[in-house]
Enzyme design. Sequence first.
Site, PDB file in Angstrom:
ATOM      1  N   HIS A  69       0.837  -1.201   0.000  1.00 17.60           N
ATOM      2  CA  HIS A  69       0.000   0.000   0.000  1.00 17.60           C
ATOM      3  C   HIS A  69       0.874   1.254   0.000  1.00 17.60           C
ATOM      4  CE1 HIS A  69      -2.130   3.150   2.454  1.00 17.60           C
ATOM      5  NE2 HIS A  69      -3.058   2.931   1.541  1.00 17.60           N
ATOM      6  N   GLU A  72       2.292   1.836  -3.428  1.00 13.92           N
ATOM      7  CA  GLU A  72       1.266   2.410  -4.311  1.00 13.92           C
ATOM      8  C   GLU A  72       1.221   3.938  -4.157  1.00 13.92           C
ATOM      9  OE1 GLU A  72      -2.970   3.827  -3.852  1.00 13.92           O
ATOM     10  OE2 GLU A  72      -2.831   1.801  -3.033  1.00 13.92           O
ATOM     11  N   HIS A  73       1.234   4.411  -2.907  1.00 13.68           N
ATOM     12  CA  HIS A  73       1.228   5.857  -2.655  1.00 13.68           C
ATOM     13  C   HIS A  73       2.455   6.524  -3.266  1.00 13.68           C
ATOM     14  CE1 HIS A  73      -1.871   6.925   0.586  1.00 13.68           C
ATOM     15  NE2 HIS A  73      -2.208   5.736   0.139  1.00 13.68           N
ATOM     16  N   GLU A 145      -3.719   8.128   8.006  1.00  9.99           N
ATOM     17  CA  GLU A 145      -4.731   7.299   7.338  1.00  9.99           C
ATOM     18  C   GLU A 145      -5.050   6.064   8.172  1.00  9.99           C
ATOM     19  OE1 GLU A 145      -5.197   4.748   3.184  1.00  9.99           O
ATOM     20  OE2 GLU A 145      -3.760   6.394   3.272  1.00  9.99           O
TER      21      GLU A 145
END
Length: 429
Positions: A69, A72-73, A145
């Site tokens: 994840h 991906e960012h 987040e």
Amino acid sequence: MELKFVKSDITGEELYYGKHSSGLGVYIIPKKDYSKAYAIFGTRYGSVDSKFVVPGESGLTEVPDGIAHYLEHKMFDQPDGSNVFDKFAKYGGNANAFTSFNMTAYLFSATQDIEKNIETLMDYVQSPYFTEESVRKEQGIIGQEIRMYDDNGGWRVFFNFLECLYQEHPVKKDIAGTVESISRITPEYLYKCYNTFYNLSNMSIVVAGNVDPVKIAKVIESGVKKNEPFDEEIRKVYPNEPDEIAKAYTEQKLSVAMPMFMLGFKDTDTGYSGKRLLKKSIEMNIILKMLFGKSSRLYKDLYEKGLINNSFSFEYTMQPDYAFTAIDGESSDPKAVYDAVINEVDRIRNEGLSKDDFERIKKVIWGDYIRSHNDIEDYAGTFMRMLFMDIDYFNFIDAYKSVTFEDVQARFDNHFVKERGALSVVNPV
């Protein structure tokens, strides 16, 4: 790159597909009557893949949870400091990305300049740029987040449920990782994961919509940067998962308006992919609609008693190495809903499934598949998810026709075992 062509005699759908010399799989689904086009560029790499052996190496690589994840960012950071979203906006493209348990994907939709948008998509996904400073900055952003999701009732009821079902498998872990695990991510880790899982032989691109397949294939081919395909598959290492669940019940209190629940069953029939896995998925979706659909006896009973509302839903999630059913919603008495599900399962186990219901719901499943072609984003996304499980979703009809009433009855008996069921509840503070 040579494109092959197939057309379904039943649905009339067309597919152009091929494999680039880099190993990249290319799939183009033309929709001449649509104004929009959609592209998704994905890799077989998700949150569960934290232990692996790189092709050509003998040692095991282990990386912090949440790195897929995180990567991906970071892919949106460009070496020249430019903003990827500004590039898409220039050509009318609406871009996004996501990371799931088993894949990471980058995508866009647009009604114009499709070729320019594909060039932009392929360029930035093949341009990794990680520095110590940018990695540290992202740790704060993703940390916020993670804390936000820790307060989200729907998110917590789901992962608490997975922690009930699974003792060892990393599917029970939050996709974003933890604040502690992402603090250990470094540029070196990111480049290691990128160079392994973003090798084009581990990736595919699916384009659907009002496009010219030949032109799109040429754009994709010219957009491929130097990439040596792996001679062997990446070996992903997962722990041995027992058939038994970790625990049958879990409860948490959060700021929610009314109690939220998720209940379901762990599937122990795993370890295969392809058409056999697709057939199992069809069988399970038939069963779920028979048991819990709005026309079912149980749904009507729960709704009339006020135990469920319109938030009630169900889903079967599958991968070659894990699978489970999940039934969720809001209820003033989640335990009563769970007990009602168990009682209905027991009743059907004694009386058997209805063959008339089977025939009716099987037709519904086919109708759902046909309608899915109308939503190019949903269809292309499902096509890629299936592709990464070695499933030929274009030939769905072959697996569908092979499903019998006896198959569905056997699947019911195997899956709905009380000892492999669990209930997760999030109550109001």
